[in-house]
Design a protein around this motif. Structure first.
Motif, PDB file in Angstrom:
ATOM      1  N   ASP A   1      21.509   1.678   8.523  1.00 13.41           N
ATOM      2  CA  ASP A   1      21.780   0.970   7.277  1.00 13.41           C
ATOM      3  C   ASP A   1      21.712  -0.543   7.482  1.00 13.41           C
ATOM      4  OD1 ASP A   1      22.024   3.430   6.201  1.00 13.41           O
ATOM      5  OD2 ASP A   1      24.214   3.424   6.020  1.00 13.41           O
ATOM      6  N   ARG A   2      22.273  -1.009   8.607  1.00 15.53           N
ATOM      7  CA  ARG A   2      22.215  -2.452   8.887  1.00 15.53           C
ATOM      8  C   ARG A   2      20.770  -2.907   9.067  1.00 15.53           C
ATOM      9  NH1 ARG A   2      26.537  -1.477  12.316  1.00 15.53           N
ATOM     10  NH2 ARG A   2      25.314  -1.661  14.234  1.00 15.53           N
ATOM     11  N   LEU A   3      20.028  -2.152   9.883  1.00 11.11           N
ATOM     12  CA  LEU A   3      18.639  -2.550  10.175  1.00 11.11           C
ATOM     13  C   LEU A   3      17.778  -2.524   8.909  1.00 11.11           C
ATOM     14  CD1 LEU A   3      18.148  -0.576  13.513  1.00 11.11           C
ATOM     15  CD2 LEU A   3      18.052  -3.068  13.272  1.00 11.11           C
ATOM     16  N   GLU A   4      18.001  -1.544   8.051  1.00 15.09           N
ATOM     17  CA  GLU A   4      17.169  -1.445   6.847  1.00 15.09           C
ATOM     18  C   GLU A   4      17.513  -2.547   5.846  1.00 15.09           C
ATOM     19  OE1 GLU A   4      17.097   2.627   5.409  1.00 15.09           O
ATOM     20  OE2 GLU A   4      15.732   3.206   7.030  1.00 15.09           O
ATOM     21  N   ARG A   5      18.808  -2.943   5.825  1.00 15.73           N
ATOM     22  CA  ARG A   5      19.174  -4.063   4.938  1.00 15.73           C
ATOM     23  C   ARG A   5      18.491  -5.338   5.401  1.00 15.73           C
ATOM     24  NH1 ARG A   5      24.334  -1.805   4.722  1.00 15.73           N
ATOM     25  NH2 ARG A   5      25.088  -3.170   6.379  1.00 15.73           N
ATOM     26  N   ALA A   6      18.500  -5.539   6.735  1.00 11.00           N
ATOM     27  CA  ALA A   6      17.856  -6.743   7.286  1.00 11.00           C
ATOM     28  C   ALA A   6      16.347  -6.707   7.064  1.00 11.00           C
ATOM     29  CB  ALA A   6      18.183  -6.861   8.775  1.00 11.00           C
ATOM     30  N   ALA A   7      15.753  -5.521   7.235  1.00 14.36           N
ATOM     31  CA  ALA A   7      14.289  -5.404   7.093  1.00 14.36           C
ATOM     32  C   ALA A   7      13.862  -5.671   5.654  1.00 14.36           C
ATOM     33  CB  ALA A   7      13.827  -4.014   7.535  1.00 14.36           C
ATOM     34  N   ALA A   8      14.719  -5.286   4.699  1.00 15.57           N
ATOM     35  CA  ALA A   8      14.382  -5.464   3.286  1.00 15.57           C
ATOM     36  C   ALA A   8      14.278  -6.937   2.920  1.00 15.57           C
ATOM     37  CB  ALA A   8      15.416  -4.753   2.418  1.00 15.57           C
ATOM     38  N   LYS A   9      14.945  -7.800   3.706  1.00 12.67           N
ATOM     39  CA  LYS A   9      14.907  -9.236   3.403  1.00 12.67           C
ATOM     40  C   LYS A   9      13.657  -9.909   3.968  1.00 12.67           C
ATOM     41  CE  LYS A   9      19.914  -9.545   3.296  1.00 12.67           C
ATOM     42  NZ  LYS A   9      21.002  -9.576   4.296  1.00 12.67           N
ATOM     43  N   LYS A  10      13.011  -9.220   4.908  1.00 15.69           N
ATOM     44  CA  LYS A  10      11.819  -9.817   5.532  1.00 15.69           C
ATOM     45  C   LYS A  10      10.563  -9.268   4.843  1.00 15.69           C
ATOM     46  CE  LYS A  10      12.855  -8.811  10.056  1.00 15.69           C
ATOM     47  NZ  LYS A  10      12.600  -8.931  11.494  1.00 15.69           N
ATOM     48  N   PRO A  11       9.433 -10.004   4.933  1.00 15.40           N
ATOM     49  CA  PRO A  11       8.203  -9.417   4.389  1.00 15.40           C
ATOM     50  C   PRO A  11       7.825  -8.161   5.188  1.00 15.40           C
ATOM     51  CG  PRO A  11       7.745 -11.477   5.564  1.00 15.40           C
ATOM     52  CD  PRO A  11       9.243 -11.329   5.526  1.00 15.40           C
ATOM     53  N   ALA A  12       7.356  -7.152   4.483  1.00 15.35           N
ATOM     54  CA  ALA A  12       6.996  -5.896   5.170  1.00 15.35           C
ATOM     55  C   ALA A  12       5.813  -6.152   6.097  1.00 15.35           C
ATOM     56  CB  ALA A  12       6.653  -4.830   4.141  1.00 15.35           C
ATOM     57  N   PRO A  13       5.891  -5.696   7.334  1.00 15.57           N
ATOM     58  CA  PRO A  13       4.739  -5.904   8.226  1.00 15.57           C
ATOM     59  C   PRO A  13       3.546  -5.063   7.771  1.00 15.57           C
ATOM     60  CG  PRO A  13       6.424  -4.565   9.309  1.00 15.57           C
ATOM     61  CD  PRO A  13       6.988  -4.975   7.978  1.00 15.57           C
ATOM     62  N   GLU A  14       2.364  -5.562   8.080  1.00 17.87           N
ATOM     63  CA  GLU A  14       1.123  -4.856   7.730  1.00 17.87           C
ATOM     64  C   GLU A  14       1.051  -3.533   8.514  1.00 17.87           C
ATOM     65  OE1 GLU A  14      -2.197  -4.582   5.505  1.00 17.87           O
ATOM     66  OE2 GLU A  14      -0.674  -6.174   5.334  1.00 17.87           O
ATOM     67  N   PRO A  15       0.879  -2.386   7.839  1.00 21.65           N
ATOM     68  CA  PRO A  15       0.814  -1.123   8.607  1.00 21.65           C
ATOM     69  C   PRO A  15      -0.399  -1.093   9.533  1.00 21.65           C
ATOM     70  CG  PRO A  15       0.882  -0.707   6.228  1.00 21.65           C
ATOM     71  CD  PRO A  15       0.711  -2.176   6.408  1.00 21.65           C
ATOM     72  N   LEU A  16      -0.290  -0.336  10.609  1.00 20.18           N
ATOM     73  CA  LEU A  16      -1.441  -0.155  11.504  1.00 20.18           C
ATOM     74  C   LEU A  16      -2.506   0.650  10.755  1.00 20.18           C
ATOM     75  CD1 LEU A  16       0.421   0.892  14.783  1.00 20.18           C
ATOM     76  CD2 LEU A  16      -0.721  -1.285  14.342  1.00 20.18           C
ATOM     77  N   GLN A  17      -3.751   0.363  11.039  1.00 22.02           N
ATOM     78  CA  GLN A  17      -4.847   1.084  10.380  1.00 22.02           C
ATOM     79  C   GLN A  17      -5.512   2.003  11.396  1.00 22.02           C
ATOM     80  OE1 GLN A  17      -5.671   1.130   7.202  1.00 22.02           O
ATOM     81  NE2 GLN A  17      -4.079  -0.333   6.673  1.00 22.02           N
ATOM     82  N   PRO A  18      -5.148   3.274  11.404  1.00 22.02           N
ATOM     83  CA  PRO A  18      -5.770   4.149  12.398  1.00 22.02           C
ATOM     84  C   PRO A  18      -7.267   4.293  12.137  1.00 22.02           C
ATOM     85  CG  PRO A  18      -4.521   5.440  10.827  1.00 22.02           C
ATOM     86  CD  PRO A  18      -4.252   4.012  10.511  1.00 22.02           C
ATOM     87  N   ILE A  19      -7.982   4.467  13.213  1.00 24.15           N
ATOM     88  CA  ILE A  19      -9.434   4.621  13.084  1.00 24.15           C
ATOM     89  C   ILE A  19      -9.759   6.088  13.291  1.00 24.15           C
ATOM     90  CG2 ILE A  19     -11.655   4.004  14.132  1.00 24.15           C
ATOM     91  CD1 ILE A  19      -9.905   1.419  15.106  1.00 24.15           C
ATOM     92  N   TYR A  20     -10.476   6.652  12.356  1.00 17.13           N
ATOM     93  CA  TYR A  20     -10.929   8.031  12.540  1.00 17.13           C
ATOM     94  C   TYR A  20     -12.230   7.967  13.300  1.00 17.13           C
ATOM     95  CZ  TYR A  20      -7.547   8.893   8.842  1.00 17.13           C
ATOM     96  OH  TYR A  20      -6.413   8.948   8.087  1.00 17.13           O
ATOM     97  N   GLU A  21     -12.230   8.536  14.469  1.00 19.50           N
ATOM     98  CA  GLU A  21     -13.457   8.498  15.267  1.00 19.50           C
ATOM     99  C   GLU A  21     -14.556   9.275  14.568  1.00 19.50           C
ATOM    100  OE1 GLU A  21     -13.003   9.773  19.321  1.00 19.50           O
ATOM    101  OE2 GLU A  21     -11.770   8.014  19.733  1.00 19.50           O
ATOM    102  N   LYS A  22     -15.773   8.766  14.716  1.00 22.17           N
ATOM    103  CA  LYS A  22     -16.890   9.485  14.103  1.00 22.17           C
ATOM    104  C   LYS A  22     -17.212  10.717  14.924  1.00 22.17           C
ATOM    105  CE  LYS A  22     -19.049   5.575  11.936  1.00 22.17           C
ATOM    106  NZ  LYS A  22     -20.270   4.839  11.720  1.00 22.17           N
TER     107      LYS A  22
END
Lengths: 569, 298
Positions: free
Chosen positions: A217-238
Motif C-alpha cells: 500500500d505504501r509503495l503503490e501510494r508513492a508510485a501513483a505520485k510519480k509518472p508511470a514508467p514506460e512498459p517494456l516492449q517485448p519483441i516477438y521473434e520472427k
C-alpha cells in the motif's frame, strides 16, 4: 537502473505449488508473458505465452500431461522441446517442418520456479541457500517499479539489523529472504522464503502477508505520485523464412546427432531394446508417432529404427532391434558389438508413417518387431484418450517385445501368439470388418503379412488411403537393367541413368543433395514428384493407387519405363 | 498513440449500428476509427450520424437540428457512415433482397481485438472442433480439406470456394451431422460474408455476414447479419444460435497477441488450411491498409 528485456539474471516466476499437474500457469517476467506448465514426468516448461500459429495465449491451452494443446486449433507442443507434434487441420501429414515455440531456461528450487530472459548465466543458488529446507511465503504483487520495491523491502529492516542487499533484486531481512520478480517497468511480485517450515504455517503466512500488504500500500501510494514508467516492449521473434511460406510436403535431410546408449536390454526372445539419450542430458528433437531414425553403425552401415516413445517423452529414444540370424550386418553389429555407454550417430527423426488422429476407429496391426512404430502410435492415442485397437502377432509368448509397456496401455491390446498363416488371415479378416467412414488401419510387420493385410482390407472394401503400412525392408529383387534419361525440372539438368545405377546415385554424382534413408524403397524419404514419363515402381512404400497415379516415385530403387522422366527436383 | 488513419480506411463505408435498434429522438454514442460519434434517428426513421462533441448517451435530440452530418447509408439492416469521402458504393449481397428469406441483425458485440483479426477468425474452419465443439465441428473430424482461394480483380474481393467441413449441427435447422460446403467472400477490409449449404433446401445457401466496426486499432464491434432459409425456427432461436457461436469466439480473439493483425509473413506460422487468411493478409497489404494491422516492414 532501468529494466532490460535482455537482463540475464534468474528470477522466481511462480511457486512450485502454482503448478499442479494438468494446469497451465500464466507467468510474467520483464515485460513478457509466459506459459508455465508441469508435465506428468515432473518437468517444468517455461514458454513464450503465444501459439506460433495465430498468436493465441498458450496459458488458456490444455495441459494434456506430456503435451500442451492450443485452444484455438488444437496444435500440440511437446514437453521439453516445445516442438509441434500435431496439426489437426492436416491429420494425414506429419508436421514436416520444425515448428518450435520459444522457450526460456527453468529451474525448480526452494519451493519456487525460476527463469531468466536468456541462457547467458547458469542458475546459481542465492548466498546461504544450501542446507536449508526453504518454505515459500505467499507472493505479493505490487504496482510499483521493481527497484522501488527492493528499496521498500530494505527499509523494513530494524535500525540495529540492516537489510542485506544481494545481487538479482534479492533482500535478506534476518532469516527471511525476499526476491523481487520484475514483471514490467512498473510492476513487481515479492516472493519470500523462510529457512524452514514454521510450526504454525497459517499464522506465519498471515503475519508476513499482512506485513507485505502494508508495504504494498505504501509503495503503490508513492508510485501513483510519480509518472508511470514506460512498459517494456517485448519483441516477438520472427519465425524462420521456411515456416512463413506454405509448406510443401518435404522432409529435409537433417543433421546427425550423437547419442549415448544409456541402456541395452533383452526385451523379448530375439528383440534387444536400446535406449538412446543425449550425452549432456538435454532432450532430443521432437518426433511424431510412426517416426524413425537412421542409426549410423560402427561398420559404416546405416539402418532405420522406429521410435517407440510416447508423447513428450524426449529425454531418450527407445528402439527395438531384431536379432536376425541372417542379418546383413546391420542389426548384428548393434546387437553384438554396441554396448551401454557407446556413442552412436543418429539422424533427426523422420516420419513417413504418420498417424491420423481424426479417425473414429484406429486399428494397429503389428507382426513381430513391427510393434515398434505401433507402440508409439498406441501411446499417443492412449494419452489423448482416443479409441484404438492394437493387434500384435508373434511366434510365441517369449517373443512378445515391450510387454510391460503394452501392459500399461488403456486401449484394447490383443496379443496373438503362435498362429499359423491361415489363422492369422482369419483373425485379420475378423478384426478389420467392412470399412466404415473415418476408419484407418496401420500395419507394420514382415512383407508377407503386410501383403496379406492389404489384400484382406481391399477385399473388405477398405480404400487404399485408409490402409497405412510400413515395411521393414524391400524384399523384392530390384531390376536395375534399364537405362534412361532424367530431366530435373527445377535444377535445369538432364542426366543419364545407366543400367546398374540408381537415379539417386546419378543425382548425387552430379552434385545434388537429395534426401534418402533406407535406399531400398521401404522408408519413403526419397519420395519425389514425377512431372512426365512413366515410372517403373520397384518400392514397397507407395500404395497401389499412388503407384498407378504415376505422379510420384522413390528414386532409390524405382526406374523409368519410358525413355525419359521429368522430376520436380 | 493511434496510427494515422490510412486514406483507404478513411474513405470506406463503416458500419456503426443496427438501424432499427437506434432510438428515435435519443442519442447513441459510439467510436469509429478513434473518432467519437453521435447517432440518432429522425421521426422519418432515417438515421443521422455526426461527430460527437459534448453529447451524452441517452440525451434527447431532434434530428432536424443536426446540421453538420456525416454521410449515411442504410444497408442489410445496418447504418453505415464514412469519415472521409466515400469513393465506392457498399459491396452487394444480392441474396438479402430475396423475398422468402428471414433477414435479421443478430446483435453488436464488442471485442478487444483488431477488426482484421476478427475477419480472419470468421474465415477460419480449423477452429470449429475446438472452439465451437459439437456445433460447427467436433473431434476427431478436424481435417480442413483443400479449397480454392482467389482475389477477384473485377470485384476487388477475396473469394474462397469449395470449403468443406464435417459439422455435427451446422445451423439451427440441422438435425444431424453433415459435410457442409462454404463459400467465403471478403468484399471489404473489415467485412466478410459466408454462404453455407442450407439444411432445409439443398439448392440454396444460407448467408451470414460479419461487419466489423473498427473502434480503435485494437478494439472493434462485430455486427452480425443472418439471411436464412428457415421456415421453422423463430428469430429469437436463430439469433441465439449465432450469439452462442460468437460468444465462443470472443474469448479466443481476446487472447490473441498482438491484437493487431501482423502482415509480415514471418510473424506467424501458416499452414495449408490458412490459404484464405494468407490471401486476406496479402490483399490488405496490397491495398495499403495500415489501420488495425502491423504493416510489413518495407
Amino acid at each position: 537502473m532501468p529494466l532490460s528485456l535482455s537482463d540475464p539474471n534468474w528470477y522466481p516466476i511462480a511457486s512450485s505449488e502454482d503448478l499442479p499437474f494438468r494446469h497451465v500457469y500464466q507467468g510474467q517476467l520483464l515485460g513478457r508473458e509466459l506459459a508455465v506448465w508441469r508435465a506428468d514426468d515432473g518437468n517444468v516448461n517455461v514458454w513464450e505465452n503465444r501459439c506460433l500459429h495465430r498468436g493465441v495465449r498458450l496459458s488458456i491451452g490444455i495441459n494434456e500431461g506430456q503435451e500442451l494443446k492450443c485452444q484455438y486449433h488444437g496444435w500440440r507442443y511437446a514437453n521439453q522441446s516445445a516442438g509441434c507434434t500435431y496439426i489437426p487441420a492436416h491429420p494425414a501429414d506429419a508436421p514436416a517442418r520444425r515448428i518450435e515455440n520459444r522457450k526460456y531456461p527453468v529451474k525448480e528450487a526452494y519451493g519456487l520456479i525460476w527463469s531468466s530472459a536468456n541462457d547467458e548465466k547458469p542458475f546459481v543458488p542465492f548466498p546461504g541457500a544450501v542446507g536449508e529446507d526453504w518454505f515459500a511465503l505467499r507472493p505479493m504483487p505490487v504496482n510499483a517499479a521493481p527497484g522501488d520495491v527492493v528499496a521498500g523491502l530494505a527499509r523494513l529492516a530494524p535500525d540495529d539489523q540492516p537489510a542485506d542487499l544481494l545481487p538479482g533484486m534479492t533482500v535478506r531481512l534476518g532469516d527471511v529472504v525476499y526476491f523481487v520478480q520484475p514483471i514490467d517497468a512498473g510492476r513487481a511480485v515479492i516472493r519470500g522464503l523462510l529457512p524452514r517450515t514454521p510450526t504454525d504455517e497459517l499464522a506465519t503466512l498471515r503475519h508476513y502477508n499482512e506485513q507485505l500488504t502494508r508495504l504494498r500500500d505504501r509503495l503503490e501510494r508513492a508510485a501513483a505520485k510519480k509518472p508511470a514508467p514506460e512498459p517494456l516492449q517485448p519483441i516477438y521473434e520472427k519465425v524462420s523464412a521456411d515456416l512463413a511460406t506454405m509448406p510443401d510436403i518435404a522432409v529435409p535431410r537433417g543433421n546427425t546427432l550423437n547419442v549415448v546408449v544409456k541402456r541395452k536390454w533383452q526385451s523379448a526372445d530375439g528383440v534387444i531394446g536400446f535406449e538412446l539419450a543425449d550425452r549432456d542430458g538435454s532432450h532430443l528433437p521432437t518426433f511424431q508417432p510412426g517416426a524413425h531414425i537412421d542409426v549410423h553403425l560402427p561398420n559404416g552401415l546405416v539402418r532405420q529404427y522406429s521410435i517407440t516413445n510416447g508423447p513428450g517423452d524426449l529425454l531418450s529414444y527407445v528402439i527395438g532391434v531384431k536379432q536376425e540370424s541372417a542379418s546383413k550386418g546391420g542389426s548384428k553389429v548393434l546387437v553384438e558389438t554396441v554396448r551401454e555407454g557407446d556413442v552412436l550417430a543418429i539422424s533427426e527423426p523422420r516420419n513417413n508413417f504418420p498417424l491420423r488422429r481424426d479417425a473414429t476407429r484406429t486399428v494397429l496391426i503389428a507382426g513381430g518387431i513391427g510393434i515398434t512404430p505401433l507402440l508409439s502410435m498406441a501411446r499417443f492415442l492412449d494419452k489423448s484418450s482416443l479409441p484404438y485397437e492394437l493387434h500384435y502377432f508373434t511366434r510365441n509368448g517369449e517373443s512378445v517385445a515391450f510387454k510391460s509397456e503394452l501392459d500399461v496401455l488403456h486401449g484394447a491390446v490383443h496379443i496373438h501368439t503362435g498362429l499359423a498363416r491361415d489363422a492369422i488371415q482369419g483373425t485379420i479378416n475378423q478384426v478389420l470388418g467392412p470399412h466404415q467412414f473415418a476408419n484407418h488401419v496401420y500395419i507394420c510387420g514382415p512383407g508377407a503379412m503386410l501383403e496379406m493385410v492389404q489384400e484382406t482390407a481391399s477385399g473388405l472394401g477398405w480404400p487404399d488411403e485408409a490402409v497405412h503400412f510400413e515395411y521393414f525392408q524391400n524384399d523384392k529383387t530390384i531390376d536395375a537393367s534399364s537405362a534412361f534419361d532424367i530431366e530435373l525440372a527445377r535444377s535445369a539438368m538432364t542426366l543419364h541413368v545407366p543400367a546398374g545405377h540408381t537415379i539417386l546415385e546419378v543425382m548425387r554424382e552430379a552434385g545434388l543433395s537429395v534426401p534418402s534413408s533406407c535406399e531400398q524403397g521401404a522408408c519413403g524419404t526419397c519420395l519425389t514428384t514425377v512431372m512426365e514419363g512413366e515410372v517403373d515402381h520397384q518400392d514397397v512404400y507407395l500404395n497401389k493407387s499412388e503407384k498407378a497415379s504415376n505422379t510420384c516415385m522413390m528414386t532409390c530403387v524405382s526406374r523409368a519405363k519410358s525413355a525419359r522422366l521429368v522430376l520436380d527436383i | 498513440m493511434p496510427n494515422a488513419i490510412d486514406p483507404i480506411t478513411r474513405n470506406l463505408w463503416h458500419v456503426v449500428a443496427a438501424t432499427n435498434e437506434l432510438p428515435i429522438g435519443l442519442i447513441e454514442t459510439t467510436l469509429l476509427l478513434d473518432t467519437p460519434l453521435a447517432l440518432t434517428r429522425g421521426n422519418d426513421g432515417e438515421p443521422v450520424v455526426w461527430l460527437r462533441s459534448d453529447e451524452e448517451q441517452g440525451d434527447e435530440i431532434d434530428a432536424e437540428t443536426i446540421v453538420e452530418r456525416l454521410p449515411v447509408r442504410t444497408a442489410y439492416g445496418y447504418t453505415w457512415t464514412c469519415l472521409g469521402t466515400p469513393t465506392d458504393d457498399l459491396f452487394p449481397i444480392p441474396e438479402f433482397a430475396e423475398p422468402d428469406r428471414v433477414n435479421m441483425s443478430c446483435g453488436s458485440i464488442g471485442i478487444h481485438v483488431s477488426a482484421p483479426r476478427a475477419v480472419e477468425n470468421f474465415l477460419d474452419m480449423g477452429h470449429f472442433p475446438y472452439v465451437h465443439t459439437d456445433i460447427l465441428g467436433s473431434e476427431p473430424h478436424t481435417e480442413v480439406k483443400e479449397y480454392d482461394v482467389e482475389v477477384s480483380e473485377e470485384r476487388d474481393e477475396v473469394l474462397a470456394t469449395r470449403c468443406r467441413f464435417m459439422q455435427p449441427r451446422a445451423a439451427k435447422s440441422a438435425t444431424q451431422a453433415m459435410e457442409v460446403e462454404y463459400v467465403y467472400r471478403v468484399p471489404h477490409p473489415y467485412c466478410a460474408v459466408l454462404y453455407k449449404s442450407c439444411p432445409e433446401d439443398e439448392s440454396r445457401r444460407d448467408v451470414i455476414g460479419i461487419f466489423l466496426q473498427p473502434m480503435t486499432e485494437e478494439r472493434c464491434r462485430a455486427h452480425l447479419l443472418q439471411s436464412m432459409i428457415d421456415s421453422t425456427s423463430t428469430i429469437t432461436d436463430l439469433r441465439r444460435f449465432q450469439q452462442t457461436i460468437f460468444g465462443q469466439d470472443k474469448p479466443i480473439l481476446e487472447n490473441q497477441y498482438p491484437k493487431k493483425l501482423p502482415l509480415d509473413p514471418r510473424a506467424e506460422t501458416p499452414i495449408r488450411a490458412d490459404k484464405s487468411a494468407i490471401a486476406y493478409r496479402r490483399w490488405l497489404s496490397q491495398k495499403g491498409i495500415t489501420y488495425g494491422v502491423i504493416p510489413q516492414a518495407s
